[in-house]
Scaffold this active site. Structure first.
Site, PDB file in Angstrom:
ATOM      1  N   HIS A 104      -2.694   6.530   3.767  1.00 17.39           N
ATOM      2  CA  HIS A 104      -2.934   5.095   3.872  1.00 17.39           C
ATOM      3  C   HIS A 104      -4.223   4.814   4.631  1.00 17.39           C
ATOM      4  CE1 HIS A 104      -2.317   1.140   5.973  1.00 17.39           C
ATOM      5  NE2 HIS A 104      -2.066   0.773   4.733  1.00 17.39           N
ATOM      6  N   ARG A 158       1.043   8.009   6.023  1.00 15.11           N
ATOM      7  CA  ARG A 158       0.214   7.156   6.892  1.00 15.11           C
ATOM      8  C   ARG A 158      -1.219   7.668   6.937  1.00 15.11           C
ATOM      9  NH1 ARG A 158       0.571   2.798   9.604  1.00 15.11           N
ATOM     10  NH2 ARG A 158       2.792   2.649   9.108  1.00 15.11           N
ATOM     11  N   SER A 168       0.829  -1.201   0.000  1.00 12.57           N
ATOM     12  CA  SER A 168       0.000   0.000   0.000  1.00 12.57           C
ATOM     13  C   SER A 168       0.864   1.252   0.000  1.00 12.57           C
ATOM     14  CB  SER A 168      -0.930   0.002   1.214  1.00 12.57           C
ATOM     15  OG  SER A 168      -1.842  -1.067   1.162  1.00 12.57           O
TER      16      SER A 168
END
Length: 217
Positions: free
Chosen positions: A43, A40, A17
């Site tokens: 994500h 992050r 990812s």
């Protein structure tokens, strides 16, 4: 229509990812020190707008990491954010995640003062001894109360993560934090959420955890 799926092992999904995120961010100049935080959040949300809307105060990263090393506790405005933060890693530095939303004294104060529980939680947090990081992903009233407590010199947070989501006073409350004089990570605009608050906390924790692991090898 033939649908082709990537053959990715479960333990490799997160790494893959992040590879995809990095590929799709090509051409976008991210400051290297903030890239792990931004990635992050992307994500967590699959929303690339955060590459443009996340705002960082000067020198916020070393200040935030230093606070965690000193055993700072993280105060959240929702149980969801509390649940999403990696408490094991935080405990390794001597901190814990605090949430006062279901406390009876908080509910009583909110009712008596005609405010929200989230705002009352900030008053309770101000009485806590020790360094504090605030991760606010839901309630703009919490950010407004934090700003007031800072200006009244009743509270000096090590870091404010200001990422509430919504429409009423959300943008304005975030702008107050930008002017508060304390270290901040803020998602400007209407977007955010408890998951974003937790993701930013985890990004900071993982940076420290990786550094500590590297020093032990």
């Amino acid at each position: 229509m033939k649908i082709e799926l990537e053959n990715v092992l479960p333990m490799d999904i997160e790494a893959r990812s992040f590879e995809i995120i990095t590929e799709e961010l090509k051409g976008k100049a991210l400051e290297a020190e903030y890239a792990p935080i931004i990635k992050r959040v992307i994500h967590t949300t699959a929303d690339f707008e955060y590459a443009d809307t996340l705002a960082f105060s000067p020198e916020v990263l070393p200040k935030a990491l230093s606070a965690i090393r000193k055993g700072a506790c993280i105060v959240t405005d929702t149980q969801m954010a509390k649940a999403g933060i990696n408490k094991r890693v935080l405990a390794g530095f001597g901190g814990e995640v605090l949430n006062f939303m279901t406390d009876e004294d908080v509910a009583k104060q909110a009712k008596e003062q005609g405010t929200t529980r989230a705002a009352a939680c900030m008053d309770k947090a101000a009485k806590h001894k020790g360094p504090l990081i605030f991760a606010i992903g839901n309630a703009p009233t919490a950010l407004v109360r934090l700003y007031e407590l800072i200006k009244e010199e009743k509270l000096k947070p090590e870091l404010i993560i200001g990422v509430p989501v919504g429409f009423v006073n959300v943008v304005q409350s975030k702008e107050l934090i930008l002017e508060s004089g304390v270290p901040y990570i803020v998602a400007r605009g209407r977007k955010g959420g408890s998951n974003v608050a937790a993701a930013i906390c985890n990004a900071l924790l993982y940076l420290l955890d990786e550094t500590r692991a590297g020093n032990q090898t």
